[in-house]
Design an enzyme around this catalytic site. Structure first.
Site, short mmCIF file in Angstrom:
data_model
loop_
_atom_site.label_atom_id
_atom_site.label_comp_id
_atom_site.label_asym_id
_atom_site.label_seq_id
_atom_site.Cartn_x
_atom_site.Cartn_y
_atom_site.Cartn_z
N SER A 13 0.83 -1.71 0.18
CA SER A 13 -0.24 0.32 -0.04
C SER A 13 0.86 1.51 -0.27
O SER A 13 0.25 2.46 -1.05
CB SER A 13 -0.74 -0.11 0.66
OG SER A 13 0.01 -0.16 2.71
N ILE A 96 16.11 -8.65 6.28
CA ILE A 96 17.50 -7.92 6.68
C ILE A 96 18.09 -7.50 5.84
O ILE A 96 18.71 -8.63 5.47
CB ILE A 96 18.10 -8.13 8.04
CG1 ILE A 96 17.28 -8.05 9.29
CG2 ILE A 96 19.54 -7.21 8.98
CD1 ILE A 96 17.19 -8.55 10.30
N LEU A 97 18.67 -6.02 5.19
CA LEU A 97 20.13 -6.20 4.89
C LEU A 97 21.38 -5.89 4.97
O LEU A 97 21.69 -5.76 5.58
CB LEU A 97 19.50 -5.12 3.89
CG LEU A 97 18.07 -4.87 2.74
CD1 LEU A 97 18.03 -3.47 2.87
CD2 LEU A 97 18.64 -5.54 1.18
N ASN A 111 14.00 4.40 4.14
CA ASN A 111 12.65 3.33 4.52
C ASN A 111 11.57 3.59 4.93
O ASN A 111 12.54 5.08 5.55
CB ASN A 111 13.74 2.23 5.38
CG ASN A 111 12.63 0.86 6.17
OD1 ASN A 111 11.99 0.26 4.98
ND2 ASN A 111 12.95 1.35 7.41
N HIS A 113 9.61 3.13 8.68
CA HIS A 113 9.09 2.58 10.15
C HIS A 113 7.99 2.65 10.52
O HIS A 113 7.75 3.99 10.90
CB HIS A 113 10.56 2.38 10.44
CG HIS A 113 10.52 1.44 11.79
ND1 HIS A 113 10.61 0.20 11.74
CD2 HIS A 113 10.43 1.70 12.79
CE1 HIS A 113 10.49 -0.77 13.01
NE2 HIS A 113 10.13 0.45 14.35
N GLU A 147 22.88 -1.06 10.49
CA GLU A 147 22.37 -1.33 12.14
C GLU A 147 20.29 -0.99 11.28
O GLU A 147 20.30 0.05 10.54
CB GLU A 147 22.81 -0.10 12.73
CG GLU A 147 21.66 -0.44 14.18
CD GLU A 147 22.67 0.73 15.28
OE1 GLU A 147 21.53 0.01 16.21
OE2 GLU A 147 23.68 1.59 15.10
C1 GRF Z 1 3.89 -0.76 7.37
O1 GRF Z 1 3.36 -0.23 7.59
C2 GRF Z 1 5.48 -0.06 6.52
O2 GRF Z 1 5.31 0.55 7.70
C3 GRF Z 1 6.16 -1.58 7.43
O3 GRF Z 1 5.51 -2.35 6.83
C4 GRF Z 1 3.91 -1.50 6.75
C5 GRF Z 1 3.88 -2.77 4.56
O4 GRF Z 1 2.74 -1.81 4.24
N1 GRF Z 1 7.07 -2.14 7.30
P1 GRF Z 1 2.33 -2.01 2.76
O5 GRF Z 1 2.97 -3.48 2.54
O6 GRF Z 1 2.57 -1.02 2.16
O7 GRF Z 1 1.09 -1.69 2.42
#
Ligand code: GRF
Length: 194
Positions: A13, A96-97, A111, A113, A147
């Site tokens: 999404s 994890i990369l 990214n 988070h 990290e």
């Molecule tokens: C999001 O909450 C993102 O922050 C987290 O995983 C979820 C991914 O949702 N890392 P989508 O695949 O973008 O719908």
């Protein structure tokens, strides 16, 4: 043309929100940028179909096909590099990369988070925020460094935690803001790196 490559593992999404913003906000005309490819480590990631519908190139690099992280990351980097990316966007990419992969894209790997970093790196962020009695939660867009869930912060948004919240209801509230803030952070990055 600046190519954006988005890595996903699931629903995608956030990826969809970025693709929509790129169209509606005319990133091609304004930033000479486009979403060039969506790559997943899972063949059944729902976001892949959506990307295909939009005419975006897709690829799958199944992590289970590789004996170790280094081999997987080498194959992933080859798939990413095929699109000569100016920016690599992790959007719900649940692997994890390795430092090798991260170093290869230093300064052009970001990214999202779902917590207010540096609080709650890692998994289950919403439940952990509820368990800790947090009154606010949120999200962070950050540059990726070796990290996990660290690196310079590009954008954050704060959302309230309500007394009756579950991890699911909090995640839904945060996700709405992810869809707003991630595209905006990418547009800002593109504007700054003209
Ligand atoms: C999001 O909450 C993102 O922050 C987290 O995983 C979820 C991914 O949702 N890392 P989508 O695949 O973008 O719908």
């Amino acid at each position: 043309m600046k190519n954006i490559v988005i890595l996903i593992s699931g629903g995608g999404s956030n990826m969809a929100a970025i693709v929509r913003a790129a169209e509606h906000e005319r990133w091609a005309a304004r930033f000479d940028a486009r979403v060039a490819a969506v790559i997943s480590n899972k063949a059944d990631a729902a976001g892949l179909a959506l990307a295909r519908e939009r005419g975006i190139a897709t690829a799958v690099v199944p992590h289970r096909d590789f004996a170790n992280r280094e081999d997987f990351d080498r194959a992933l980097a080859a798939a990413v590099d095929a699109h000569a990316p100016a920016l690599v966007v992790l959007a719900g990419f649940m692997r994890i990369l390795t430092p090798g992969f991260v170093g290869r894209y230093a300064g052009r790997l970001i990214n999202i988070h779902p917590s207010l970093l540096p609080a709650f790196p890692g998994l289950n962020t919403h439940q952990r925020a509820i368990d800790a009695g947090c009154k606010v939660a949120g999200l962070t867009v950050h540059q990726v460094t070796a990290e996990l869930d660290h690196g310079p912060i590009l954008a954050q948004a704060v959302v309230p935690v309500f007394a009756d919240d579950t991890a699911t209801s909090l995640a839904e509230r945060v996700l709405v803001h992810e869809h707003r803030v991630y595209p905006a952070a990418i547009a800002a990055w593109l504007g700054e790196t003209k």
